[in-house]
Design a protein around this motif. Structure first.
Motif, mmCIF file in Angstrom:
data_model
loop_
_atom_site.group_PDB
_atom_site.id
_atom_site.type_symbol
_atom_site.label_atom_id
_atom_site.label_comp_id
_atom_site.label_asym_id
_atom_site.label_seq_id
_atom_site.Cartn_x
_atom_site.Cartn_y
_atom_site.Cartn_z
ATOM 1 N N THR A 1 20.769 13.853 -46.541
ATOM 2 C CA THR A 1 20.105 15.089 -46.367
ATOM 3 C C THR A 1 20.716 16.057 -45.485
ATOM 4 O O THR A 1 20.136 17.108 -45.039
ATOM 5 N N HIS A 2 21.855 15.486 -45.047
ATOM 6 C CA HIS A 2 22.762 16.621 -43.843
ATOM 7 C C HIS A 2 23.172 18.012 -44.571
ATOM 8 O O HIS A 2 23.406 17.868 -45.757
ATOM 9 N N GLU A 3 22.863 19.087 -43.831
ATOM 10 C CA GLU A 3 23.322 20.261 -44.489
ATOM 11 C C GLU A 3 24.344 20.698 -43.408
ATOM 12 O O GLU A 3 24.382 20.731 -42.281
ATOM 13 N N TYR A 4 25.475 20.984 -44.323
ATOM 14 C CA TYR A 4 26.724 21.526 -43.707
ATOM 15 C C TYR A 4 26.597 22.602 -42.682
ATOM 16 O O TYR A 4 25.848 23.707 -43.106
ATOM 17 N N PHE B 1 29.260 15.917 -40.270
ATOM 18 C CA PHE B 1 27.927 15.103 -40.349
ATOM 19 C C PHE B 1 28.232 14.283 -39.055
ATOM 20 O O PHE B 1 27.220 13.992 -38.265
ATOM 21 N N SER C 1 27.443 16.361 -35.778
ATOM 22 C CA SER C 1 26.196 16.790 -35.678
ATOM 23 C C SER C 1 25.052 15.523 -35.361
ATOM 24 O O SER C 1 24.226 15.778 -34.805
ATOM 25 N N GLN C 2 25.592 14.164 -35.608
ATOM 26 C CA GLN C 2 24.823 13.174 -35.639
ATOM 27 C C GLN C 2 25.651 11.837 -34.947
ATOM 28 O O GLN C 2 25.695 10.673 -35.449
ATOM 29 N N ASP D 1 19.863 17.463 -36.095
ATOM 30 C CA ASP D 1 18.453 17.275 -36.413
ATOM 31 C C ASP D 1 17.667 16.055 -35.899
ATOM 32 O O ASP D 1 18.064 15.012 -36.030
ATOM 33 N N LYS E 1 24.782 22.720 -39.877
ATOM 34 C CA LYS E 1 23.480 22.686 -39.246
ATOM 35 C C LYS E 1 23.618 21.831 -37.926
ATOM 36 O O LYS E 1 24.359 20.974 -37.839
ATOM 37 N N LYS F 1 20.229 9.695 -43.621
ATOM 38 C CA LYS F 1 20.607 11.089 -42.774
ATOM 39 C C LYS F 1 21.812 11.878 -43.393
ATOM 40 O O LYS F 1 21.947 13.080 -43.562
ATOM 41 N N LEU F 2 22.702 11.088 -43.857
ATOM 42 C CA LEU F 2 23.994 11.669 -44.763
ATOM 43 C C LEU F 2 23.724 12.335 -45.814
ATOM 44 O O LEU F 2 24.168 13.447 -46.028
#
Length: 112
Positions: free
Chosen positions: A93-96, A22, A25-26, A101, A98, A90-91
């Motif tokens: 709804t995070h998809e591992y 997470f 990616s963010q 977003d 990915k 965001k945490l």
């Protein structure tokens, strides 16, 4: 639902890997979240805890908080609340695995 996704990830994989993915990616949102908390805990919280939200003068003769004050306590509190809500959303709804977003995931393929 997002809650079931998060629950599945935490049961099927290491939560530290999920959290690291997470953050990877963010990075922008993680930095905003961190800086909002730093600002609040360094500047906003001391003003609010010492003076509250009132027109009390400080030793320097200014009003650090309150309707006539600088608003440092209230503004930083608002920023930290908003950033925390966005970051936790965001945490959840995070998809591992990915990529980051940016809100246009469905449209990204059209531009490649």
């Amino acid at each position: 639902s997002p809650q079931s996704k998060l629950h599945w990830y935490f049961n099927k994989m290491n939560p530290f890997l999920f959290f690291f993915d997470f953050l990877k990616s963010q990075p922008g949102w993680a930095l905003n979240f961190t800086l909002a908390h730093v600002l609040f805990w360094l500047y906003g919280f001391p003003d609010l805890s010492e003076y509250g939200y009132s027109n009390t003068f400080s030793e320097q003769g200014n009003i650090p908080s309150g309707p006539l004050g600088s608003g440092g306590g209230i503004v930083t509190l608002l920023i930290v609340c908003v950033m925390s809500l966005v970051w936790f959303q965001k945490l959840v709804t995070h998809e591992y695995g990915k990529k980051a977003d940016i809100g246009m995931a469905d449209q990204d393929d059209e531009y490649e």
